[in-house]
Design a protein around this motif. Structure first.
Motif, mmCIF file in Angstrom:
data_model
loop_
_atom_site.group_PDB
_atom_site.id
_atom_site.type_symbol
_atom_site.label_atom_id
_atom_site.label_comp_id
_atom_site.label_asym_id
_atom_site.label_seq_id
_atom_site.Cartn_x
_atom_site.Cartn_y
_atom_site.Cartn_z
ATOM 1 N N GLU A 62 2.055 -19.816 -7.937
ATOM 2 C CA GLU A 62 1.550 -20.374 -9.195
ATOM 3 C C GLU A 62 2.662 -20.446 -10.240
ATOM 4 N N LEU A 63 3.487 -19.411 -10.307
ATOM 5 C CA LEU A 63 4.600 -19.404 -11.257
ATOM 6 C C LEU A 63 5.556 -20.556 -10.973
ATOM 7 N N ALA A 64 5.898 -20.755 -9.711
ATOM 8 C CA ALA A 64 6.799 -21.852 -9.349
ATOM 9 C C ALA A 64 6.163 -23.206 -9.628
ATOM 10 N N ALA A 65 4.864 -23.327 -9.373
ATOM 11 C CA ALA A 65 4.172 -24.602 -9.598
ATOM 12 C C ALA A 65 4.130 -24.972 -11.082
ATOM 13 N N THR A 66 4.091 -23.975 -11.949
ATOM 14 C CA THR A 66 4.008 -24.265 -13.383
ATOM 15 C C THR A 66 5.379 -24.360 -14.055
ATOM 16 N N THR A 67 6.385 -23.658 -13.527
ATOM 17 C CA THR A 67 7.697 -23.649 -14.184
ATOM 18 C C THR A 67 8.742 -24.507 -13.479
ATOM 19 N N HIS A 68 8.513 -24.866 -12.218
ATOM 20 C CA HIS A 68 9.452 -25.669 -11.420
ATOM 21 C C HIS A 68 10.883 -25.164 -11.534
ATOM 22 N N PRO A 69 11.112 -23.909 -11.095
ATOM 23 C CA PRO A 69 12.462 -23.351 -11.182
ATOM 24 C C PRO A 69 13.405 -24.010 -10.185
ATOM 25 N N ASP A 70 14.684 -23.802 -10.385
ATOM 26 C CA ASP A 70 15.676 -24.301 -9.436
ATOM 27 C C ASP A 70 15.659 -23.476 -8.150
ATOM 28 N N VAL A 71 15.505 -22.141 -8.311
ATOM 29 C CA VAL A 71 15.542 -21.232 -7.171
ATOM 30 C C VAL A 71 14.465 -20.162 -7.325
ATOM 31 N N ALA A 72 13.813 -19.827 -6.209
ATOM 32 C CA ALA A 72 12.872 -18.711 -6.160
ATOM 33 C C ALA A 72 13.438 -17.660 -5.215
ATOM 34 N N VAL A 73 13.522 -16.425 -5.682
ATOM 35 C CA VAL A 73 13.974 -15.303 -4.867
ATOM 36 C C VAL A 73 12.724 -14.530 -4.477
ATOM 37 N N VAL A 74 12.435 -14.463 -3.161
ATOM 38 C CA VAL A 74 11.182 -13.862 -2.705
ATOM 39 C C VAL A 74 11.438 -12.744 -1.695
ATOM 40 N N ASP A 75 10.665 -11.678 -1.839
ATOM 41 C CA ASP A 75 10.716 -10.557 -0.913
ATOM 42 C C ASP A 75 10.102 -10.982 0.418
ATOM 43 N N VAL A 112 20.962 -22.218 -14.070
ATOM 44 C CA VAL A 112 20.072 -22.239 -12.927
ATOM 45 C C VAL A 112 18.843 -21.414 -13.285
ATOM 46 N N ARG A 113 17.693 -22.048 -13.251
ATOM 47 C CA ARG A 113 16.431 -21.386 -13.591
ATOM 48 C C ARG A 113 15.872 -20.698 -12.345
ATOM 49 N N VAL A 114 15.542 -19.383 -12.478
ATOM 50 C CA VAL A 114 15.162 -18.566 -11.332
ATOM 51 C C VAL A 114 13.841 -17.846 -11.591
ATOM 52 N N ILE A 167 16.043 -6.522 -9.517
ATOM 53 C CA ILE A 167 16.371 -7.934 -9.279
ATOM 54 C C ILE A 167 16.410 -8.699 -10.604
ATOM 55 N N GLU A 168 15.434 -8.414 -11.467
ATOM 56 C CA GLU A 168 15.426 -9.056 -12.793
ATOM 57 C C GLU A 168 16.728 -8.768 -13.532
ATOM 58 N N ALA A 169 17.176 -7.518 -13.502
ATOM 59 C CA ALA A 169 18.403 -7.135 -14.195
ATOM 60 C C ALA A 169 19.608 -7.873 -13.604
ATOM 61 N N MET A 170 19.648 -7.999 -12.275
ATOM 62 C CA MET A 170 20.751 -8.722 -11.633
ATOM 63 C C MET A 170 20.773 -10.185 -12.071
ATOM 64 N N ILE A 171 19.611 -10.796 -12.135
ATOM 65 C CA ILE A 171 19.513 -12.213 -12.526
ATOM 66 C C ILE A 171 19.949 -12.371 -13.987
ATOM 67 N N LYS A 172 19.464 -11.481 -14.835
ATOM 68 C CA LYS A 172 19.791 -11.581 -16.257
ATOM 69 C C LYS A 172 21.282 -11.430 -16.519
ATOM 70 N N ARG A 173 21.971 -10.664 -15.681
ATOM 71 C CA ARG A 173 23.421 -10.479 -15.838
ATOM 72 C C ARG A 173 24.216 -11.571 -15.132
ATOM 73 N N GLY A 174 23.563 -12.334 -14.289
ATOM 74 C CA GLY A 174 24.267 -13.350 -13.509
ATOM 75 C C GLY A 174 24.749 -14.510 -14.349
ATOM 76 N N GLU A 175 25.917 -14.984 -14.018
ATOM 77 C CA GLU A 175 26.521 -16.096 -14.744
ATOM 78 C C GLU A 175 25.717 -17.379 -14.520
ATOM 79 N N ARG A 176 25.392 -18.062 -15.611
ATOM 80 C CA ARG A 176 24.662 -19.333 -15.602
ATOM 81 C C ARG A 176 23.284 -19.225 -14.942
ATOM 82 N N LEU A 177 22.635 -18.047 -15.027
ATOM 83 C CA LEU A 177 21.287 -17.865 -14.500
ATOM 84 C C LEU A 177 20.322 -17.567 -15.637
ATOM 85 N N GLU A 178 19.120 -18.103 -15.518
ATOM 86 C CA GLU A 178 18.056 -17.841 -16.489
ATOM 87 C C GLU A 178 16.826 -17.381 -15.724
#
Length: 122
Positions: free
Chosen positions: A40-53, A1-3, A16-27
């Motif tokens: 802009e980041l989401a528009a260029t990378t088209h991730p599966d999930v965006a985690v936003v404050d 899952v691309r995040v 949050i970055e550290a949590m994602i990096k340790r998460g199973e099947r997360l990139e």
């Protein structure tokens, strides 16, 4: 899952970055500090999930959710907040988020929410 993630607090963003990096099947695809950057980041990378404050410059999580969904329709949104209350939940859900998690919770809970949001997309 691309995040991708967005939080205006550098320490929170690193955690949050550290949590994602340790998460199973997360990139972790990238991170941002405000609404324009995450959109802009989401528009260029088209991730599966965006985690936003929920609260950050440029309109906060609800505005980020709306703009990300316009520019990257397949991206699911998970909100994070320090202000646990019904108004924050309502605002994020109305903006199209899959859920809202209170900061300071476990990494496992965040990873679980990301996977759940991603599964709803399938």
């Amino acid at each position: 899952v691309r995040v991708v993630i967005a939080d205006d607090d550098p320490l929170a963003r690193m955690a949050i970055e550290a949590m994602i990096k340790r998460g199973e099947r997360l990139e972790l695809v990238g991170s941002a500090a405000d609404v324009p950057q995450i959109v802009e980041l989401a528009a260029t990378t088209h991730p599966d999930v965006a985690v936003v404050d929920f609260i950050m410059p440029g309109g906060g999580g609800p505005e980020a959710a709306r703009q990300i969904q316009e520019r990257s329709p397949g991206t699911r949104i998970v909100g994070l907040t320090a202000a646990d209350g019904p108004d924050a939940y309502r605002a994020m859900l109305q903006a199209g988020a899959s859920g809202l998690l209170v900061k300071g919770g476990s990494a496992e809970r965040l990873v679980e929410m990301i996977h759940r949001a991603h599964e709803r997309a399938d």
